[in-house]
Design a protein around this motif. Structure first.
Motif, short mmCIF file in Angstrom:
data_model
loop_
_atom_site.label_atom_id
_atom_site.label_comp_id
_atom_site.label_asym_id
_atom_site.label_seq_id
_atom_site.Cartn_x
_atom_site.Cartn_y
_atom_site.Cartn_z
N ARG A 156 0.70 4.90 -15.79
CA ARG A 156 -0.26 5.28 -14.76
C ARG A 156 -0.90 4.02 -14.18
NH1 ARG A 156 -5.41 8.12 -17.86
NH2 ARG A 156 -6.31 6.23 -18.76
N GLN A 157 -1.36 4.14 -12.95
CA GLN A 157 -1.98 3.03 -12.28
C GLN A 157 -3.28 3.51 -11.63
OE1 GLN A 157 0.31 1.13 -9.14
NE2 GLN A 157 -0.75 -0.81 -9.44
N ILE A 158 -4.36 3.00 -12.18
CA ILE A 158 -5.67 3.25 -11.59
C ILE A 158 -5.84 2.28 -10.42
CG2 ILE A 158 -8.15 3.13 -12.05
CD1 ILE A 158 -7.42 3.95 -14.96
N HIS A 159 -6.55 2.73 -9.42
CA HIS A 159 -6.62 1.99 -8.16
C HIS A 159 -6.91 0.51 -8.37
CE1 HIS A 159 -7.14 1.29 -3.94
NE2 HIS A 159 -8.37 0.84 -4.13
N SER A 160 -6.04 -0.33 -7.76
CA SER A 160 -6.21 -1.79 -7.76
C SER A 160 -6.12 -2.41 -9.15
CB SER A 160 -7.53 -2.19 -7.10
OG SER A 160 -7.50 -1.88 -5.74
N GLN A 161 -5.46 -1.72 -10.08
CA GLN A 161 -5.22 -2.30 -11.39
C GLN A 161 -3.72 -2.32 -11.68
OE1 GLN A 161 -7.54 -0.62 -14.57
NE2 GLN A 161 -9.33 -0.30 -13.26
N GLY A 162 -3.34 -3.01 -12.75
CA GLY A 162 -1.95 -3.01 -13.15
C GLY A 162 -1.58 -1.70 -13.82
N PRO A 163 -0.31 -1.29 -13.75
CA PRO A 163 0.12 -0.06 -14.43
C PRO A 163 -0.12 -0.15 -15.93
CG PRO A 163 1.77 -0.78 -12.86
CD PRO A 163 0.76 -1.88 -12.96
N GLN A 164 -0.41 1.00 -16.51
CA GLN A 164 -0.70 1.11 -17.95
C GLN A 164 0.32 2.03 -18.58
OE1 GLN A 164 -4.25 3.34 -18.77
NE2 GLN A 164 -4.46 2.54 -20.83
N PRO A 217 0.81 -1.23 0.00
CA PRO A 217 0.00 0.00 0.00
C PRO A 217 0.84 1.27 0.00
CG PRO A 217 -0.93 -1.60 1.51
CD PRO A 217 0.37 -2.18 1.04
N GLY A 218 0.53 2.18 -0.92
CA GLY A 218 1.20 3.47 -0.98
C GLY A 218 2.63 3.42 -1.46
N GLN A 219 3.05 2.28 -1.99
CA GLN A 219 4.44 2.15 -2.41
C GLN A 219 4.53 1.82 -3.89
OE1 GLN A 219 7.12 0.25 0.11
NE2 GLN A 219 6.08 0.83 1.98
N GLY A 220 5.75 1.93 -4.41
CA GLY A 220 5.99 1.57 -5.79
C GLY A 220 6.10 0.06 -5.95
N LEU A 221 6.48 -0.37 -7.14
CA LEU A 221 6.60 -1.80 -7.44
C LEU A 221 8.02 -2.28 -7.12
CD1 LEU A 221 4.15 -0.82 -9.17
CD2 LEU A 221 4.77 -2.59 -10.79
N ARG A 222 8.11 -3.49 -6.60
CA ARG A 222 9.41 -4.11 -6.36
C ARG A 222 9.48 -5.43 -7.13
NH1 ARG A 222 10.21 -4.55 -0.07
NH2 ARG A 222 7.95 -4.93 -0.11
N LEU A 223 10.61 -5.65 -7.77
CA LEU A 223 10.76 -6.81 -8.64
C LEU A 223 11.07 -8.06 -7.83
CD1 LEU A 223 10.96 -7.77 -11.64
CD2 LEU A 223 13.42 -7.38 -11.44
N ILE A 224 10.31 -9.13 -8.09
CA ILE A 224 10.52 -10.40 -7.38
C ILE A 224 11.39 -11.33 -8.23
CG2 ILE A 224 9.41 -12.37 -6.29
CD1 ILE A 224 6.83 -10.70 -6.12
N TYR A 225 10.93 -11.64 -9.41
CA TYR A 225 11.66 -12.51 -10.34
C TYR A 225 11.40 -12.01 -11.75
CZ TYR A 225 13.26 -16.57 -7.57
OH TYR A 225 13.93 -17.42 -6.72
N TYR A 226 12.31 -12.33 -12.65
CA TYR A 226 12.07 -12.07 -14.06
C TYR A 226 12.66 -13.19 -14.90
CZ TYR A 226 16.86 -10.14 -14.29
OH TYR A 226 18.22 -9.96 -14.22
N SER A 227 12.12 -13.33 -16.10
CA SER A 227 12.55 -14.37 -17.02
C SER A 227 12.69 -13.76 -18.40
CB SER A 227 11.53 -15.51 -17.04
OG SER A 227 11.78 -16.39 -18.10
N GLN A 228 13.84 -13.92 -18.99
CA GLN A 228 14.06 -13.34 -20.32
C GLN A 228 13.80 -14.34 -21.43
OE1 GLN A 228 18.04 -11.93 -19.88
NE2 GLN A 228 17.45 -10.21 -18.60
N ILE A 229 13.71 -15.62 -21.06
CA ILE A 229 13.49 -16.64 -22.07
C ILE A 229 13.01 -17.91 -21.38
CG2 ILE A 229 15.80 -17.65 -22.03
CD1 ILE A 229 15.66 -17.54 -25.15
N VAL A 230 12.38 -18.78 -22.13
CA VAL A 230 11.87 -20.03 -21.56
C VAL A 230 12.99 -20.82 -20.88
CG1 VAL A 230 10.81 -22.25 -22.16
CG2 VAL A 230 9.99 -20.16 -23.22
N ASN A 231 12.65 -21.43 -19.76
CA ASN A 231 13.57 -22.26 -18.97
C ASN A 231 14.71 -21.48 -18.34
OD1 ASN A 231 12.19 -24.72 -19.38
ND2 ASN A 231 13.15 -24.94 -21.39
N ASP A 232 14.55 -20.18 -18.24
CA ASP A 232 15.56 -19.35 -17.58
C ASP A 232 14.87 -18.26 -16.79
OD1 ASP A 232 18.42 -18.54 -17.17
OD2 ASP A 232 17.62 -16.69 -18.06
N PHE A 233 15.32 -18.01 -15.55
CA PHE A 233 14.77 -16.91 -14.77
C PHE A 233 15.82 -16.43 -13.78
CE2 PHE A 233 14.13 -19.91 -11.36
CZ PHE A 233 13.65 -21.06 -11.96
#
Lengths: 113, 116
Positions: B37-45, A39-55
């Protein structure tokens, strides 16, 4: 329609249980990502995958696991080792050599009690 | 990736132009300015992106200063559906990156409220 789907939109679990969040895309993107938003925060990256069978681990991978057996799918498992699993989880694809941006799914709100 | 600074909140009257500023004084020559932008409870666009020229699409216009240290996102005729958190992000375009750690670094953005 092309896009990213996440299911379910709301998920409730008891503490100590593992739970798997689904993410599917039909945009033919090689790259897929999982983010967490509190809540009230930006996004934080958990995992990413650039290609199949790799992450690769992102910034906050502890307590999470992923697989990438198909190009279209990138499921995220929230394990019982994750200390604060209640959050809004966002899956994204794109941001690879064929696109300039990432496309996000609608998100899954996980509540663990 | 360069850091960005945005005001935490803004109001705009419905039908007027909404101008959202972003400072990115440490931007590098190969870094683009992206807006989501991110509308409430949705993914960023995704909204728009640019390198140094002004850009316009069906959603918005992006004005980048000549020194590239700041930019403004313009929603020309704001509607109630434009109420959202707007994120300004500066990063190398994926097409030109080395796939080192490909992520979008979202700050806390600007919460734009459109007033009826």
């Amino acid at each position: 329609d092309g896009g990213i789907t996440q299911s379910p939109k709301y998920l409730f679990r008891k503490e100590g249980q593992n739970v798997t969040l689904s993410c599917e895309q039909n945009l033919n993107h090689d790259a897929m990502y999982w983010y967490r938003q509190d809540p009230g925060q930006g996004l934080r990256l958990i995992y990413y995958s650039q290609i199949v069978n790799d992450f690769q681990k992102g910034d906050i991978a502890e307590g999470y696991s992923v697989s990438r057996e198909k190009k279209e799918s990138f499921p995220l498992t929230v394990t019982s080792a994750q200390k604060n699993p209640t959050a809004f989880y966002l899956c994204a694809s794109g941001g690879d050599r064929d696109s300039y941006e990432q496309y996000f799914g609608p998100g899954t709100r996980l509540t663990v009690t | 990736d360069a850091k960005t600074t945005q005001p935490p909140s803004m109001d705009c009257a419905e039908g007027r132009a909404a101008n959202l500023p972003c400072n990115h004084s440490t931007i590098s020559g190969n870094e683009y300015v992206y807006w989501y932008r991110q509308i409430h409870s949705q993914g960023p666009q995704y909204i728009i992106h640019g390198l140094k020229n002004n850009e316009t699409n069906e959603m918005a216009s992006l004005i980048i200063t000549e020194d590239r240290k700041s930019s403004t996102l313009i929603l020309p005729h704001a509607t109630l559906r434009d109420t959202a958190v707007y994120y300004c992000i500066v990063r190398v375009a994926w097409k030109e990156s080395n796939f080192g750690n490909e992520k979008l670094t979202f700050g806390t953005g600007t919460r734009l409220t459109i007033i009826p």
